[in-house]
Design a protein around this motif. Structure first.
Motif, mmCIF file in Angstrom:
data_model
loop_
_atom_site.group_PDB
_atom_site.id
_atom_site.type_symbol
_atom_site.label_atom_id
_atom_site.label_comp_id
_atom_site.label_asym_id
_atom_site.label_seq_id
_atom_site.Cartn_x
_atom_site.Cartn_y
_atom_site.Cartn_z
ATOM 1 N N ALA A 127 40.954 -38.712 -14.670
ATOM 2 C CA ALA A 127 40.585 -39.144 -13.479
ATOM 3 C C ALA A 127 40.585 -40.525 -13.134
ATOM 4 O O ALA A 127 40.603 -41.197 -14.142
ATOM 5 C CB ALA A 127 39.140 -38.565 -13.452
ATOM 6 N N PRO A 148 42.581 -33.484 -19.041
ATOM 7 C CA PRO A 148 42.040 -33.971 -17.772
ATOM 8 C C PRO A 148 42.151 -35.353 -17.581
ATOM 9 O O PRO A 148 41.406 -36.185 -18.426
ATOM 10 C CB PRO A 148 40.763 -33.264 -17.704
ATOM 11 N N LEU A 197 35.437 -30.786 -13.419
ATOM 12 C CA LEU A 197 36.827 -30.308 -13.648
ATOM 13 C C LEU A 197 36.820 -29.563 -14.956
ATOM 14 O O LEU A 197 37.581 -28.075 -14.804
ATOM 15 C CB LEU A 197 37.802 -31.499 -13.708
ATOM 16 N N ILE A 218 34.671 -35.299 -14.846
ATOM 17 C CA ILE A 218 35.813 -34.776 -15.477
ATOM 18 C C ILE A 218 34.944 -33.630 -16.350
ATOM 19 O O ILE A 218 35.431 -32.619 -16.469
ATOM 20 C CB ILE A 218 36.196 -35.375 -16.799
ATOM 21 N N ILE A 225 38.473 -39.198 -8.031
ATOM 22 C CA ILE A 225 36.942 -38.818 -7.899
ATOM 23 C C ILE A 225 36.595 -39.158 -6.535
ATOM 24 O O ILE A 225 36.534 -40.341 -6.344
ATOM 25 C CB ILE A 225 36.239 -39.044 -9.122
ATOM 26 N N TYR A 253 36.295 -33.866 -8.274
ATOM 27 C CA TYR A 253 37.824 -33.653 -8.073
ATOM 28 C C TYR A 253 38.205 -33.674 -6.851
ATOM 29 O O TYR A 253 37.532 -33.138 -6.032
ATOM 30 C CB TYR A 253 38.586 -32.829 -9.401
ATOM 31 N N SER A 254 39.528 -33.809 -6.536
ATOM 32 C CA SER A 254 39.914 -34.002 -4.978
ATOM 33 C C SER A 254 39.955 -32.458 -4.631
ATOM 34 O O SER A 254 40.257 -31.415 -5.167
ATOM 35 C CB SER A 254 41.323 -34.635 -4.871
ATOM 36 N N THR A 298 43.280 -36.349 -11.333
ATOM 37 C CA THR A 298 42.552 -36.640 -9.950
ATOM 38 C C THR A 298 41.989 -37.763 -9.587
ATOM 39 O O THR A 298 41.255 -38.387 -10.500
ATOM 40 C CB THR A 298 41.873 -35.230 -9.754
ATOM 41 N N THR A 348 46.179 -42.720 -9.100
ATOM 42 C CA THR A 348 46.474 -41.599 -9.965
ATOM 43 C C THR A 348 47.797 -41.079 -10.138
ATOM 44 O O THR A 348 48.046 -40.774 -11.561
ATOM 45 C CB THR A 348 45.531 -40.455 -9.309
#
Length: 185
Positions: free
Chosen positions: A107, A105, A122, A118, A77, A82-83, A75, A17
Motif C-alpha cells: 500500500a 499486499p 485488506l 493493510i 490508501i 484500500y481503493s 493499492t 502505486t
C-alpha cells in the motif's frame, strides 16, 4: 518459477502505486518469475460499477488470477481503506479466487496514520478469498516514491530496503531462488 499477477488498484493515470509495482515486478522477473501486470483502472468502468462478472474484461481478469501462483496487490490508501476501484474488482471475482495462492499486499499513502490499513482492511478480504499464504506486506509513504522527469523511479533508502525484503520473502514463498546476500563484513 511461478507466475505472478501484479495488480494495481489505483484509479490514477500517474499512480505512484502502479509505478512502484512495476518497479518491484522487475525484481521478481530477475528472480525468475513470470510477471503479468494488471492495472484495474484499465478495466471498463461499466463492468466494474455495474457489477457484471460475466463481462469479457472481468472474466479475462479472473482468468489471470486463476493462472497465477502468486498475487501482488498494490493499492493507495484513501480514508484508511484500500481503493474502491480495487474493491470493485475483488467483489466481482469468484469467492475463492485466491485459493492456493501466495499473496503480497502493498500500500501507498500520504501519512503513517494509514499504515494499519493493510492488516485491518485488506488482509481480511484477501483471507476471505482463500489465500493460502499472505506474506507480510508493506506500506510506503508517497513522499518516499519519487518519479524523475525521465520516468525513473527512486524509493527512499529505508523504504527501498524494506520493500526489497518483503518482495524477496514473497519470492522465496513462491519457490523462487534466494536473492544474493553479501556476507557480513
Amino acid at each position: 518459477m511461478a507466475t505472478v499477477l501484479s495488480v494495481s488498484g489505483s484509479p490514477s493515470a500517474t499512480s505512484r502505486t502502479a509505478r512502484l509495482l512495476r518497479h518491484l515486478d522487475q525484481r521478481l522477473t530477475a528472480q525468475g518469475h513470470e510477471v503479468i501486470a494488471l492495472d484495474v483502472r484499465d478495466l471498463p468502468a461499466p463492468a466494474l460499477l455495474g457489477a457484471d462478472p460475466g463481462h469479457p474484461a472481468i472474466t479475462g481478469a479472473a482468468a489471470l488470477f486463476d493462472r497465477a501462483q502468486g498475487i501482488v496487490i498494490g493499492t493507495p490508501i484513501y480514508k484508511a481503506a484500500y481503493s474502491g476501484l480495487l474493491k470493485s474488482l475483488l467483489d466481482l471475482l469468484p469467492q475463492y479466487a485466491l485459493a492456493g495462492k501466495t499473496v503480497l499486499p502493498l500500500a501507498t499513502g500520504g501519512t503513517t496514520a494509514h499504515v494499519l490499513a493493510i492488516d485491518y482492511a485488506l488482509r481480511p478480504v484477501l483471507s476471505s478469498m482463500g489465500a493460502a499464504h499472505i506474506v507480510p506486506g508493506w506500506f510506503t509513504l508517497d513522499k518516499d516514491i519519487v518519479v524523475g522527469d525521465d520516468g525513473t523511479l527512486t524509493v527512499a533508502q529505508g523504504s527501498a530496503g524494506a520493500l526489497t525484503e518483503v518482495v524477496d520473502q514473497f519470492s522465496t514463498a513462491l519457490g523462487g531462488r534466494a536473492p544474493f546476500l553479501a556476507a557480513a563484513g
